[in-house]
Design a protein around this motif. Structure first.
Motif, PDB file in Angstrom:
ATOM      1  N   MET A  26       1.831  10.949  -7.476  1.00 39.86           N
ATOM      2  CA  MET A  26       2.378   9.710  -8.026  1.00 39.86           C
ATOM      3  C   MET A  26       3.750   9.347  -7.437  1.00 39.86           C
ATOM      4  SD  MET A  26       0.329   8.186 -10.110  1.00 39.86           S
ATOM      5  CE  MET A  26      -1.087   8.425 -11.183  1.00 39.86           C
ATOM      6  N   TYR A  27       4.499  10.346  -6.997  1.00 39.69           N
ATOM      7  CA  TYR A  27       5.836  10.080  -6.452  1.00 39.69           C
ATOM      8  C   TYR A  27       5.754   9.241  -5.182  1.00 39.69           C
ATOM      9  CZ  TYR A  27       5.012  13.467  -2.705  1.00 39.69           C
ATOM     10  OH  TYR A  27       4.494  14.101  -1.611  1.00 39.69           O
ATOM     11  N   PRO A  72      -7.554  15.111 -11.934  1.00 40.62           N
ATOM     12  CA  PRO A  72      -6.419  14.423 -12.562  1.00 40.62           C
ATOM     13  C   PRO A  72      -5.081  15.019 -12.147  1.00 40.62           C
ATOM     14  CG  PRO A  72      -8.177  14.726 -14.163  1.00 40.62           C
ATOM     15  CD  PRO A  72      -8.583  15.490 -12.933  1.00 40.62           C
ATOM     16  N   ARG A  73      -5.024  16.343 -12.030  1.00 38.95           N
ATOM     17  CA  ARG A  73      -3.769  16.993 -11.652  1.00 38.95           C
ATOM     18  C   ARG A  73      -3.395  16.645 -10.213  1.00 38.95           C
ATOM     19  NH1 ARG A  73      -3.032  23.306 -12.809  1.00 38.95           N
ATOM     20  NH2 ARG A  73      -3.059  22.415 -14.920  1.00 38.95           N
ATOM     21  N   SER A 126       0.845  -1.187   0.000  1.00 43.53           N
ATOM     22  CA  SER A 126       0.000   0.000   0.000  1.00 43.53           C
ATOM     23  C   SER A 126       0.882   1.239   0.000  1.00 43.53           C
ATOM     24  CB  SER A 126      -0.911   0.002   1.232  1.00 43.53           C
ATOM     25  OG  SER A 126      -0.128   0.045   2.409  1.00 43.53           O
ATOM     26  N   VAL A 127       0.275   2.385  -0.236  1.00 48.38           N
ATOM     27  CA  VAL A 127       0.999   3.660  -0.196  1.00 48.38           C
ATOM     28  C   VAL A 127       0.915   4.195   1.230  1.00 48.38           C
ATOM     29  CG1 VAL A 127       1.132   6.001  -1.114  1.00 48.38           C
ATOM     30  CG2 VAL A 127       0.430   4.110  -2.609  1.00 48.38           C
ATOM     31  N   LEU A 135      -2.849   4.514  -4.438  1.00 50.72           N
ATOM     32  CA  LEU A 135      -2.518   5.909  -4.146  1.00 50.72           C
ATOM     33  C   LEU A 135      -3.781   6.699  -3.819  1.00 50.72           C
ATOM     34  CD1 LEU A 135      -0.720   8.431  -4.047  1.00 50.72           C
ATOM     35  CD2 LEU A 135      -0.993   8.606  -6.544  1.00 50.72           C
ATOM     36  N   LEU A 136      -4.825   6.532  -4.630  1.00 52.34           N
ATOM     37  CA  LEU A 136      -6.054   7.281  -4.386  1.00 52.34           C
ATOM     38  C   LEU A 136      -6.678   6.863  -3.052  1.00 52.34           C
ATOM     39  CD1 LEU A 136      -8.072   9.363  -5.197  1.00 52.34           C
ATOM     40  CD2 LEU A 136      -9.168   7.701  -6.709  1.00 52.34           C
ATOM     41  N   ALA A 137      -6.568   5.593  -2.701  1.00 52.46           N
ATOM     42  CA  ALA A 137      -7.064   5.139  -1.399  1.00 52.46           C
ATOM     43  C   ALA A 137      -6.352   5.875  -0.274  1.00 52.46           C
ATOM     44  CB  ALA A 137      -6.874   3.632  -1.263  1.00 52.46           C
ATOM     45  N   THR A 138      -5.030   5.992  -0.373  1.00 52.38           N
ATOM     46  CA  THR A 138      -4.254   6.691   0.649  1.00 52.38           C
ATOM     47  C   THR A 138      -4.619   8.164   0.713  1.00 52.38           C
ATOM     48  OG1 THR A 138      -2.370   5.191   0.676  1.00 52.38           O
ATOM     49  CG2 THR A 138      -1.912   7.488   1.188  1.00 52.38           C
TER      50      THR A 138
END
Length: 381
Positions: A376-377, A369-370, A313-314, A351-354
């Motif tokens: 993403m990093y 989106p931005r 996970s992130v 990532l979106l979950a985090t």
């Protein structure tokens, strides 16, 4: 929205016959062409053209009257739409008497949350559910519509109120009691599919959650065989996962968590519980094309034709984990719709979950989106 009365596009075109393809080509060139014009151009009977048009509607290549062609890269989310109420205790809870709390209301439901995430990411989204003929239902639908989702196929019922879920949390924000009124979803019968099938069949992907009745899920999976869309499913909970058939053929992407996966596989003995990687492989063997088994902060397993992988996970600075699973689904589908393989897409889902857990809302209010790209990093290498 339409009132309750239910009684009464992938890329390949392999399922089209030569004449159907010819009819579709003429409609694409001139959507206002009449059936007789098409028949004359192809040298066939008008009745034959009419029959081909019916098949093109059923297969999702056109949307019916007016020969409207479906938009590219369109997704439909079908399932739960709920008013969530959370009550945070201000003092130690005492049963049998009144307790001071801080109340919070928001819109929820797995399919609704997935739809909101996706529409905030710019996806062409249609949302289908059933709500009561009440202010809660109207507000819920209006909220999604104002964000840009197509809510024209939402059913309004006078028989039941809009679904609600209430959670009482203690001083540590742990759940003490949860109550749910979800009976309205029992009204979403298989016959309801007839009301919006052309709309449904024209999508690239359809996502459903297991808030739908078992008979409706089975009917959708059966009818999907003659349509072009791909199907993604979320099990929602261990009891609701039992609404899926034993044969998972027809599910292109299955989302479930570790406990739900073992429930579906009939494993109740704690000594025999499958690990996430094993459970994902077993569910794929049961017919699902690709499977994601989540483990919350401990990562997730992804089973595809290429094998099974376990991903991390992130790392999160969590504030509220509500909606994290729905965000995982939405982030994954967002990238799958763009053409990414599921294994890569699931990293974006994680990532979106985090990011969602770092917000007090079930759907991150700053999502775009931005915003997603900027994070993403943080995805582990």
């Amino acid at each position: 929205m339409f009132n309750m009365n239910c009684a009464g596009r992938g890329e390949a075109m392999d399922d089209l016959g030569a004449q159907e393809q010819a009819v579709l080509d003429l409609i694409a060139a001139n959507p206002f062409a009449g059936q007789q014009d098409i028949a004359t151009a192809l040298g066939i009977a008008r009745s034959t053209v009419a029959a081909h048009i019916v098949q093109l509607v059923n297969k999702g290549y056109i949307l019916g009257r007016g020969y409207v062609l479906p938009a590219s890269k369109r997704m439909i989310c079908i399932g739960g739409a709920v008013l969530d109420r959370k009550y945070h205790a201000r003092k130690d809870l005492i049963f049998g008497t009144s307790n001071p709390v801080a109340g919070y209301r928001s819109f929820g439901g797995v399919a609704r949350n997935v739809a909101e995430n996706l529409v905030r990411l710019g996806v062409d989204i249609s949302f289908v559910s059933i709500v009561g003929d009440d202010e809660t239902g109207r507000s819920l639908v209006r909220h999604l519509r104002d964000l840009g989702a197509d809510v024209s196929q939402v059913i309004t019922s006078t028989e039941r109120p809009t679904a609600e879920y209430a959670a009482i949390l203690d001083l540590n924000n742990d759940l003490v009691l949860g109550i749910a009124d979800m009976e309205i979803f029992d009204l979403f019968s298989p016959s309801c599919l007839d009301r919006f099938w052309p709309h449904l069949a024209s999508a690239n992907w359809v996502f459903i959650d297991c808030n739908l009745p078992a008979a409706t899920i089975a009917a959708l999976m059966s009818r999907k065989q003659g349509a072009r869309f791909k199907l993604a499913v979320d099990t929602v909970s261990s009891p609701k996962s039992a609404r899926l058939p034993k044969d998972l053929s027809g599910i292109d992407l299955l989302f479930t968590n570790h406990d739900e996966a073992n429930t579906m596989l009939g494993i109740t003995d704690a000594d025999k519980v499958l690990k996430p990687k094993e459970a994902a492989a077993a569910l794929r063997a049961a017919g699902a094309s690709e499977v994601i088994v989540t483990m919350g902060a401990h990562g997730f397993a992804v089973a595809t034709e290429g094998g099974v992988a376990t991903m991390r996970s992130v790392p999160a600075r969590a504030v509220d984990i509500t909606g994290a699973g729905d965000a995982m689904i939405a982030g994954t589908l967002y990238k799958v719709l763009s053409g990414d393989p599921v294994l890569d897409a699931a990293r974006t889902g994680a990532l979106l979950a985090t990011l969602t857990t770092e917000s007090e809302s079930s759907v991150h209010p700053d999502l775009s989106p931005r915003f997603l790209t900027a994070g993403m990093y943080r995805i582990p290498a």
